[in-house]
Design an enzyme around this catalytic site. Sequence first.
Site, mmCIF file in Angstrom:
data_model
loop_
_atom_site.group_PDB
_atom_site.id
_atom_site.type_symbol
_atom_site.label_atom_id
_atom_site.label_comp_id
_atom_site.label_asym_id
_atom_site.label_seq_id
_atom_site.Cartn_x
_atom_site.Cartn_y
_atom_site.Cartn_z
ATOM 1 N N CYS A 6 59.767 3.142 -1.057
ATOM 2 C CA CYS A 6 58.657 3.432 -0.140
ATOM 3 C C CYS A 6 58.509 2.363 0.937
ATOM 4 O O CYS A 6 57.571 2.402 1.713
ATOM 5 C CB CYS A 6 57.348 3.603 -0.906
ATOM 6 S SG CYS A 6 56.827 2.106 -1.734
ATOM 7 N N ARG A 46 58.100 -12.040 5.952
ATOM 8 C CA ARG A 46 58.352 -10.750 6.604
ATOM 9 C C ARG A 46 57.672 -10.645 7.970
ATOM 10 O O ARG A 46 57.992 -9.777 8.760
ATOM 11 C CB ARG A 46 57.936 -9.582 5.693
ATOM 12 C CG ARG A 46 56.458 -9.538 5.405
ATOM 13 C CD ARG A 46 56.128 -8.518 4.328
ATOM 14 N NE ARG A 46 55.681 -7.254 4.877
ATOM 15 C CZ ARG A 46 55.155 -6.274 4.151
ATOM 16 N NH1 ARG A 46 55.049 -6.408 2.834
ATOM 17 N NH2 ARG A 46 54.760 -5.169 4.710
ATOM 18 N N ASN A 102 60.070 -3.899 1.832
ATOM 19 C CA ASN A 102 59.549 -4.909 2.772
ATOM 20 C C ASN A 102 59.332 -6.231 2.040
ATOM 21 O O ASN A 102 59.793 -7.288 2.459
ATOM 22 C CB ASN A 102 58.221 -4.456 3.389
ATOM 23 C CG ASN A 102 58.301 -3.069 3.982
ATOM 24 O OD1 ASN A 102 59.379 -2.612 4.338
ATOM 25 N ND2 ASN A 102 57.173 -2.387 4.061
ATOM 26 N N ASP A 103 58.605 -6.145 0.933
ATOM 27 C CA ASP A 103 58.369 -7.382 0.175
ATOM 28 C C ASP A 103 59.598 -7.786 -0.628
ATOM 29 O O ASP A 103 59.854 -8.981 -0.799
ATOM 30 C CB ASP A 103 57.159 -7.213 -0.755
ATOM 31 C CG ASP A 103 55.864 -7.493 -0.015
ATOM 32 O OD1 ASP A 103 55.814 -8.505 0.703
ATOM 33 O OD2 ASP A 103 54.920 -6.696 -0.129
ATOM 34 N N HIS A 142 52.058 -5.554 17.328
ATOM 35 C CA HIS A 142 51.394 -4.443 18.020
ATOM 36 C C HIS A 142 52.392 -3.625 18.832
ATOM 37 O O HIS A 142 52.292 -2.413 18.920
ATOM 38 C CB HIS A 142 50.316 -4.995 18.963
ATOM 39 C CG HIS A 142 49.081 -5.372 18.237
ATOM 40 N ND1 HIS A 142 48.490 -6.601 18.358
ATOM 41 C CD2 HIS A 142 48.339 -4.691 17.352
ATOM 42 C CE1 HIS A 142 47.443 -6.650 17.584
ATOM 43 N NE2 HIS A 142 47.316 -5.503 16.964
ATOM 44 N N ARG A 197 48.500 3.578 0.731
ATOM 45 C CA ARG A 197 48.099 2.161 0.713
ATOM 46 C C ARG A 197 46.570 2.086 0.721
ATOM 47 O O ARG A 197 45.953 2.034 1.792
ATOM 48 C CB ARG A 197 48.649 1.439 1.942
ATOM 49 C CG ARG A 197 50.170 1.262 1.966
ATOM 50 C CD ARG A 197 50.582 0.537 3.241
ATOM 51 N NE ARG A 197 51.902 -0.034 3.180
ATOM 52 C CZ ARG A 197 52.984 0.489 3.781
ATOM 53 N NH1 ARG A 197 52.879 1.593 4.470
ATOM 54 N NH2 ARG A 197 54.150 -0.111 3.688
ATOM 55 N N ARG A 229 48.630 3.868 -4.592
ATOM 56 C CA ARG A 229 48.839 2.477 -4.992
ATOM 57 C C ARG A 229 47.494 1.787 -5.129
ATOM 58 O O ARG A 229 46.627 1.933 -4.255
ATOM 59 C CB ARG A 229 49.674 1.747 -3.938
ATOM 60 C CG ARG A 229 49.852 0.277 -4.279
ATOM 61 C CD ARG A 229 50.811 -0.391 -3.360
ATOM 62 N NE ARG A 229 50.245 -0.667 -2.049
ATOM 63 C CZ ARG A 229 50.939 -1.223 -1.052
ATOM 64 N NH1 ARG A 229 52.211 -1.530 -1.230
ATOM 65 N NH2 ARG A 229 50.373 -1.453 0.107
ATOM 66 N N GLU A 278 58.906 -5.083 -6.006
ATOM 67 C CA GLU A 278 58.853 -5.828 -4.742
ATOM 68 C C GLU A 278 59.236 -7.289 -4.946
ATOM 69 O O GLU A 278 59.390 -8.044 -3.994
ATOM 70 C CB GLU A 278 57.430 -5.820 -4.180
ATOM 71 C CG GLU A 278 56.843 -4.455 -4.014
ATOM 72 C CD GLU A 278 55.444 -4.486 -3.450
ATOM 73 O OE1 GLU A 278 55.291 -4.318 -2.242
ATOM 74 O OE2 GLU A 278 54.489 -4.691 -4.241
#
Length: 560
Positions: free
Chosen positions: A485, A448, A437-438, A188, A290, A326, A414
């Site tokens: 991305c 992650r 990220n993945d 957060h 997303r 996606r 990914e």
Amino acid sequence: MSTVLRGVPVVPGVAYAPVIRPGRLPSLEDEWTGEVPESDRAAEVARFTAAAAAVASRLRHRAGLASGAAAEVLSATATLAQDRAWLGAAEKRINAGAPAVRAVVGAVEQFADMFTQMGGLMAERVTDLNDIRDRVLAELLGLPEPGVPAPDVPSILCADDLAPADTAGLDPTRVVALATTIGGPTSHTAIIARQLGIPCVVAVEGLDAVGAETMVLVDGTAGTVAVTPDPVAAGEAVAAAKRDAERAARWTGPGATSDGHAVAILANVADGAAARSARQTAAEGVGLFRTELCFLNRDTEPGIEEQADVYAEVLEAFAGRKVVIRTLDAGSDKPLKFAGHAEEANPALGVRGIRIAVGNPGLLSRQLEGIAAAGERTGNPPWVMAPMIATAEEAEHFAAQARSYGLTPGVMIEVPAAALRAEQILRHVDFLSIGTNDLAQYTMAADRMSADLAALTDPWQPAVLSLVAMTACAGAAAGKPVGVCGEAAADPLLACVLVGLGVTSLSAAAAAVQGVGARLAEVSLARCREAADAVLAAGTAADARSAALAILSASRRVHP
Ligand code: PEP
Ligand code: MG
């Protein structure tokens, strides 16, 4: 003497100011012991219930005054403060004789342990629960609500982790940067820092020892906190960052290197509202929509028409521009109730993303139908891509289905297996989009969401960038576009490296678009390639970053 502490960069920018720290609750020793006589237990339960209700109502009031992510975070915390499960657990303890204070601490501990064991997003909620605990305790004890003091001078807020309710109320003219000891890039703290646009570094080792009023320089691009730095050098660093921000604000696109090599700079969006706000930047289109984020709170699958309405909003916001939608990336940290996830011991390696379509093919075909309908209705035919593709066979199957709806198919890269087989995958699809990220998570075998492993999931890891290079190379050989991305594309310096590696488009959070575009416009393609070679030759993520910085800063064509 200055010490430089290292952490994970989350929001770029530089700030130099004294430290403030959130207030803590005093010791609860006196309130802790003893038994409540049976005759007083009902009153003690009522005292506790009223305290929890007061905390929730204050949080809701603040949510009403806030907007965007801050309002959402505050309402979510207010809801958790009234959650029947933990309230019930505390009441049970009071009814068994525990004073309210002990009952609150015990009940929260019980749920915090459970959330920690569940890992991922649930583990991140432990900070929320502890925050609620402290607020309810303060209410019970008649103490001021714990939290962030309102500083008289611009200050840098340092903490173990920041409670969402604290970060949500921050005034960015007074709190000019955030640094935390724990917390991941998706915590957060990170979300709110992004919304406020203030520099933020998380998972900073050694930050606990930095006391209030110490002067620090937070660099949200490099991921460092310099403790008592040279004031002149710190001032220069802040001024240089300010000039970068001003250049970013002036950038109008389209994306290209200083010598005119075109690279589309696109935005990542979660819904129509985010797309309309991204349209205010120089983003040339949407590189990642997303879709699962639109339906996280749904118990049942949205109908085809309802889905088409949601997708059309994004297509309309970017009318006449490229939009990559996606398909649902459900599972792992983003479970969807209607996707029918089974209990899994290891959901990040389980049935998520495209794998859901194997047991539930209708879910994918109905979504493709909704996407096609939105394309027809808006006159903006979208590209469509599948998440978590691991094999060329999966890509072939997805592409055939997407084409049957008249859509342009691509897949995300990914999973390391997909990067290694990019050439074979490209025989079936029209484009690739690398989700760093993945890709970092699976390449480095590091969660992650874990703050402890953040150094491994750093997208500057040479192993991750080698797989990006391999994918981009396959794209060039096939004459097909390969974008990035993941969060890597939001780092202006790394974005230049990605271009040097052969990536043809970059898609980032709207807040990062201007900075990425402006930075790329200052360097030539040859320099980007030189930086890419240096990064691939580097031994560590830190060396990769320094090598790229040296090459790309030296050659910067900066217009005042
Ligand atoms: C990624 O993995 O890099 C990506 C863009 O997808 P997400 O962050 O939604 O998993
Ligand atoms: Mg992903």
